[in-house]
Design a protein around this motif. Structure first.
Motif, PDB file in Angstrom:
ATOM      1  N   MET A   1      20.298  37.803  64.804  1.00 47.85           N
ATOM      2  CA  MET A   1      19.757  37.595  66.150  1.00 47.85           C
ATOM      3  C   MET A   1      20.623  36.592  66.923  1.00 47.85           C
ATOM      4  O   MET A   1      20.970  36.783  68.081  1.00 47.85           O
ATOM      5  N   THR A   2      21.011  35.466  66.194  1.00 45.01           N
ATOM      6  CA  THR A   2      21.820  34.425  66.842  1.00 45.01           C
ATOM      7  C   THR A   2      23.142  34.986  67.314  1.00 45.01           C
ATOM      8  O   THR A   2      23.606  34.701  68.411  1.00 45.01           O
ATOM      9  N   LYS A   3      23.758  35.835  66.454  1.00 49.43           N
ATOM     10  CA  LYS A   3      25.044  36.439  66.801  1.00 49.43           C
ATOM     11  C   LYS A   3      24.905  37.298  68.053  1.00 49.43           C
ATOM     12  O   LYS A   3      25.753  37.269  68.945  1.00 49.43           O
ATOM     13  N   SER A   4      23.806  38.060  68.144  1.00 46.03           N
ATOM     14  CA  SER A   4      23.575  38.919  69.308  1.00 46.03           C
ATOM     15  C   SER A   4      23.427  38.099  70.578  1.00 46.03           C
ATOM     16  O   SER A   4      23.951  38.452  71.632  1.00 46.03           O
ATOM     17  N   ILE A   5      22.726  36.973  70.453  1.00 43.11           N
ATOM     18  CA  ILE A   5      22.531  36.107  71.618  1.00 43.11           C
ATOM     19  C   ILE A   5      23.861  35.533  72.082  1.00 43.11           C
ATOM     20  O   ILE A   5      24.167  35.478  73.267  1.00 43.11           O
ATOM     21  N   ASN A   6      24.697  35.104  71.093  1.00 45.06           N
ATOM     22  CA  ASN A   6      25.997  34.530  71.442  1.00 45.06           C
ATOM     23  C   ASN A   6      26.865  35.549  72.165  1.00 45.06           C
ATOM     24  O   ASN A   6      27.538  35.227  73.132  1.00 45.06           O
ATOM     25  N   ILE A   7      26.887  36.783  71.667  1.00 47.28           N
ATOM     26  CA  ILE A   7      27.710  37.835  72.302  1.00 47.28           C
ATOM     27  C   ILE A   7      27.200  38.103  73.712  1.00 47.28           C
ATOM     28  O   ILE A   7      27.981  38.277  74.649  1.00 47.28           O
ATOM     29  N   ALA A   8      25.862  38.112  73.854  1.00 47.28           N
ATOM     30  CA  ALA A   8      25.291  38.345  75.182  1.00 47.28           C
ATOM     31  C   ALA A   8      25.733  37.259  76.166  1.00 47.28           C
ATOM     32  O   ALA A   8      26.060  37.538  77.326  1.00 47.28           O
ATOM     33  N   LYS A   9      25.787  36.012  75.687  1.00 54.40           N
ATOM     34  CA  LYS A   9      26.231  34.904  76.555  1.00 54.40           C
ATOM     35  C   LYS A   9      27.711  35.037  76.902  1.00 54.40           C
ATOM     36  O   LYS A   9      28.132  34.794  78.034  1.00 54.40           O
TER      37      LYS A   9
ATOM     38  N   GLU B   1      29.408  37.814  77.009  1.00 54.52           N
ATOM     39  CA  GLU B   1      29.560  38.928  77.957  1.00 54.52           C
ATOM     40  C   GLU B   1      29.155  38.495  79.368  1.00 54.52           C
ATOM     41  O   GLU B   1      29.772  38.896  80.359  1.00 54.52           O
ATOM     42  N   GLU B   2      28.109  37.672  79.429  1.00 61.00           N
ATOM     43  CA  GLU B   2      27.649  37.189  80.737  1.00 61.00           C
ATOM     44  C   GLU B   2      28.712  36.316  81.395  1.00 61.00           C
ATOM     45  O   GLU B   2      29.006  36.458  82.581  1.00 61.00           O
ATOM     46  N   ARG B   3      29.336  35.427  80.607  1.00 60.17           N
ATOM     47  CA  ARG B   3      30.388  34.560  81.143  1.00 60.17           C
ATOM     48  C   ARG B   3      31.614  35.394  81.541  1.00 60.17           C
ATOM     49  O   ARG B   3      32.254  35.119  82.553  1.00 60.17           O
ATOM     50  N   PHE B   4      31.923  36.405  80.715  1.00 58.34           N
ATOM     51  CA  PHE B   4      33.069  37.271  81.003  1.00 58.34           C
ATOM     52  C   PHE B   4      32.873  37.976  82.343  1.00 58.34           C
ATOM     53  O   PHE B   4      33.754  37.970  83.208  1.00 58.34           O
ATOM     54  N   GLN B   5      31.674  38.557  82.535  1.00 57.39           N
ATOM     55  CA  GLN B   5      31.411  39.297  83.772  1.00 57.39           C
ATOM     56  C   GLN B   5      31.408  38.354  84.978  1.00 57.39           C
ATOM     57  O   GLN B   5      31.873  38.718  86.068  1.00 57.39           O
TER      58      GLN B   5
END
Length: 320
Positions: A1-9, A11-15
């Motif tokens: 779950m933590t890994k998924s949250i980190n990737i989501a963050k 991706e958000e910063r990337f966009q």
């Protein structure tokens, strides 16, 4: 779950960075799909530049004057340089150049379908410059603002040279348009054969394009296939009128309400057939590229040996 949250963050910063018009550089974090999309697009672009040398290189010795031979030779050399810039840009995404070559030579990777049509007369060389390079410029100018830094910077010089190629082709056709009746007929015949394939260069319609929406969200592309195609038609019709040629489309007409030219339906069956390897020159183009790659093996080996000796000498001298 933590890994998924980190990737989501991430991706958000990337966009957010993309939306703020900040360039993405090779060491920046990027979504894997963004990286793969860029490798596919940049490598296809590089392959198109390299394969694009073939239909024109065949005419260097048959160009009608020394001036025309020199100009065409310079153009073909430019296209080789474009391929090298682009392969270098693709390598910054973590893929080896030999792998890119292998994808082209095995037929796994695609290149622009336009280069699977033959150049039958000298007028074809002018028409390729005018229409094919003209369509390429329409597509490539927006890439100088693409979100990936190495690709955007490579496109600045490429666009300048492609613009010169387009004018070179138009100048060839202008000379033919002022020549004999036979030369004017040769010009019209070439335009008749290259018009529709040139419109296909922008890719499938927006409704049928599987990559456009995401590429535009990532700002890899700035305009859709249909937008670019319309801009190309609008710019080209008046150039055709100045040459005194007709474009082979009975549905082509100015639409006062839209402020654009309407044009007829593209034969997408032909487009997909050529993309899938059933064009007139598909097999010959790959066969020629494979032969050139094999014949050039000694050059690559010699260059590698020279680089290794130079590196060893610099190491001994304490330079490196």
């Amino acid at each position: 779950m933590t890994k998924s949250i980190n990737i989501a963050k991430l991706e958000e910063r990337f966009q957010a960075k993309v939306d703020a018009e900040q360039k993405i550089e090779p060491k920046d974090w990027m979504p894997e799909a963004y990286r793969k999309t860029l490798i596919r697009q940049i490598s296809q672009h590089a392959h198109s530049e390299v394969v694009g040398m073939l239909p024109e290189g065949n005419w260097i010795l048959r160009a009608p004057s020394l001036r025309r031979k020199v100009a065409l030779l310079a153009k073909v050399q430019d296209e080789a340089g474009h391929g090298l810039y682009l392969y270098s840009a693709a390598e910054t995404l973590g893929i080896d150049r030999e792998e890119l070559y292998e994808q082209l030579l095995s037929g796994k990777a695609k290149y622009s379908s336009i280069f699977n049509y033959p150049t039958q007369t000298w007028a074809d060389i002018g028409t390729v410059g005018w229409l094919v390079d003209g369509a390429a410029i329409m597509n490539q100018v927006m890439l100088t603002r693409t979100s990936y830094g190495p690709y955007a910077r490579a496109m600045v010089r490429i666009c300048k040279e492609e613009s010169f190629h387009q004018r070179q082709g138009y100048e060839i056709l202008l000379a033919l348009s002022q020549g004999t009746e036979e030369q004017r007929q040769m010009l019209q015949d070439a335009v008749n054969r290259w018009w529709w394939p040139s419109l296909m260069m922008f890719g499938p319609s927006d409704a049928a394009s599987t990559h456009s929406a995401q590429s535009m969200a990532w700002k890899i592309k700035r305009k859709s296939n249909d937008q670019l195609r319309q801009e190309f038609v609008d710019a080209t019709v008046r150039q055709a009128e100045y040459l005194g040629v007709t474009l082979p489309d009975p549905d082509l007409k100015w639409n006062e309400e839209r402020g654009h030219y309407d044009f007829g339906e593209i034969n997408w069956d032909e487009f997909w057939a050529v993309v899938k390897g059933k064009g007139r020159c598909n097999k010959n183009r790959l066969k020629t590229r494979r032969k050139a790659h094999e014949n050039g093996a000694w050059v690559r080996e010699a260059a590698m040996a020279h680089a290794e000796k130079r590196a060893a000498r610099q190491k001994e001298e304490g330079i490196a």
